[in-house]
Design an enzyme around this catalytic site. Structure first.
Site, PDB file in Angstrom:
ATOM      1  CG  HIS A  34      -0.867  -6.132   4.658  1.00 13.48           C
ATOM      2  ND1 HIS A  34      -1.876  -7.064   4.778  1.00 13.48           N
ATOM      3  CD2 HIS A  34      -1.177  -5.396   3.558  1.00 13.48           C
ATOM      4  CE1 HIS A  34      -2.756  -6.882   3.818  1.00 13.48           C
ATOM      5  NE2 HIS A  34      -2.358  -5.887   3.057  1.00 13.48           N
ATOM      6  CG  HIS A  37      -0.461  -9.669   1.441  1.00  8.73           C
ATOM      7  ND1 HIS A  37      -0.069  -8.381   1.715  1.00  8.73           N
ATOM      8  CD2 HIS A  37      -1.199  -9.598   0.302  1.00  8.73           C
ATOM      9  CE1 HIS A  37      -0.531  -7.568   0.784  1.00  8.73           C
ATOM     10  NE2 HIS A  37      -1.231  -8.279  -0.083  1.00  8.73           N
ATOM     11  CD  GLN A  61      -4.598  -4.528 -10.151  1.00 11.03           C
ATOM     12  OE1 GLN A  61      -4.226  -5.615 -10.587  1.00 11.03           O
ATOM     13  NE2 GLN A  61      -5.089  -4.413  -8.927  1.00 11.03           N
ATOM     14  CE  LYS A 149      -8.783  -2.760   2.571  1.00  7.98           C
ATOM     15  NZ  LYS A 149      -8.773  -2.273   1.217  1.00  7.98           N
ATOM     16  CG  ASP A 150      -9.184  -5.626  -2.414  1.00  7.85           C
ATOM     17  OD1 ASP A 150      -9.336  -4.401  -2.373  1.00  7.85           O
ATOM     18  OD2 ASP A 150      -8.108  -6.178  -2.103  1.00  7.85           O
ATOM     19  CB  VAL A 176      -5.980  -9.475   8.567  1.00  2.00           C
ATOM     20  CG1 VAL A 176      -5.166  -9.301   9.847  1.00  2.00           C
ATOM     21  CG2 VAL A 176      -6.051 -10.955   8.192  1.00  2.00           C
ATOM     22  CB  SER A 185      -5.024  -1.689   2.714  1.00  2.00           C
ATOM     23  OG  SER A 185      -4.646  -1.098   1.488  1.00  2.00           O
TER      24      SER A 185
HETATM   25  O1  PAF Z   1      -5.558  -7.669  -4.710  1.00  2.13           O
HETATM   26  C1  PAF Z   1      -4.482  -7.479  -5.313  1.00  2.13           C
HETATM   27  O2  PAF Z   1      -3.403  -7.349  -4.714  1.00  2.13           O
HETATM   28  C2  PAF Z   1      -4.484  -7.382  -6.839  1.00  2.13           C
HETATM   29  O3  PAF Z   1      -5.636  -6.768  -7.289  1.00  2.13           O
HETATM   30  C3  PAF Z   1      -4.266  -8.735  -7.515  1.00  2.13           C
HETATM   31  C4  PAF Z   1      -5.400  -9.693  -7.242  1.00  2.13           C
HETATM   32  C5  PAF Z   1      -2.953  -9.348  -7.063  1.00  2.13           C
HETATM   33  C6  PAF Z   1      -4.200  -8.540  -9.042  1.00  2.13           C
HETATM   34  O4  PAF Z   1      -3.164  -7.681  -9.397  1.00  2.13           O
END
Ligand code: PAF
Length: 286
Positions: A34, A37, A61, A149-150, A176, A185
């Site tokens: 999006h 990115h 994850q 954002k994260d 953003v 997201s």
């Molecule tokens: O933020 C993300 O999209 C993911 O957590 C990452 C950093 C690419 C790791 O998989």
């Protein structure tokens, strides 16, 4: 633009560019790109000679029962977004390429992963730290770009990079947002149009919290948290807040007394809207 699927081929390309003195900018992603990115890619293009984007939905994850299977994927759309943004290489490995059956090593980060998302999603950050460390060794970037954002992920990755002496700079770029304030997201694709409107309440709450802290009008952080919750509730019927926390942006330690605190303040929250879990934050200096 080239798509590389093998680790060894990506490492060869990275070695070549490092060897001829070219700077590699790297944007790790799980795809379904999006504008957030694209803003990272734009920054990477500005500051480097070569830009690599990884597209890999990292299974380690996601906790059992989370949305790994249904996580949105659209490689063709991502391909064209990267091409338009001027990316040089997409690294797009399979799960088997990234995690051999024999793999036994994980990157575990202590303390700063105990709270916030780490508390709600145990082991999530081990998965993130492990894949990011692997990607750093594969892409060998000079600068790696992540979104604010994260927020906790950003703190964890900075720590990993420092602790494991990665020869690169971690650059954290601003969140953003949609015009209404909703943070972009990939998971927003789970929201209906009405929910996207309603989710704007989250940022309204965070902005109210920032205002109270900056104006020094409330010194007890729990009272600020209460006001943020009230603002969100006043603007939305269906948002269920999971947590709101006010911490520093380094150790992610709770700030209790805001009147005596000086430095970076991070207000983080997680909430559910229907079946969708949303996270957002606001970072500012007091
Ligand atoms: O933020 C993300 O999209 C993911 O957590 C990452 C950093 C690419 C790791 O998989």
């Amino acid at each position: 633009m080239k798509v590389i699927k093998e680790i060894a081929a990506m490492q060869d390309v990275a070695d070549y560019f490092r060897c001829v003195g070219k700077k590699i900018g790297f944007v790790p992603t799980m795809g379904f790109l999006h504008k957030g990115h694209v803003s990272l890619i734009d920054k990477a293009k500005e500051e480097n000679d070569v830009v690599v984007v990884s597209i890999f939905v990292n299974p380690t994850q996601f906790l059992p029962g989370e949305d790994f299977e249904k996580y949105p994927r659209d490689f063709l759309k991502d391909y064209f977004s990267c091409e338009k943004a001027g990316v040089d290489y997409i690294f797009h490995p399979s799960v088997e390429e990234m995690y051999s059956a024999k793999s036994r090593t994980r990157v575990v980060v202590s303390e700063i992963t105990d709270s916030l998302e780490g508390k709600a999603r145990p082991d999530h950050f081990t998965g993130v730290a492990t894949v990011v460390a692997k990607l750093f060794n594969i892409v060998k970037p000079n600068i790696a770009y992540f979104g604010q954002k994260d927020a906790q992920q950003a703190v964890v990755i900075r720590q990993v990079s420092e602790d494991l002496n990665f020869d690169l700079k971690v650059s954290i770029c601003p969140t953003v947002r949609e015009e209404n304030g909703l943070a972009l997201s990939s998971r927003n694709s789970y929201l209906s149009d009405a929910e996207r409107e309603e989710a704007a309440a989250i940022y309204k709450g965070l902005c109210e919290g920032k205002k109270l802290v900056i104006n020094n009008s409330v010194s007890d952080s729990n009272a600020v948290i209460g006001k943020i919750g009230e603002t969100i509730k006043a603007n939305s019927k269906n948002i269920n807040i999971e947590y709101i926390e006010i911490t520093d942006n380094c150790d992610l330690k709770k700030i209790y007394d805001l009147s005596s605190y000086k430095g970076d303040v991070l207000i983080s929250l997680a909430a559910k809207l229907g079946d969708t879990r949303l996270i957002d934050n606001i970072l500012f200096t007091k």
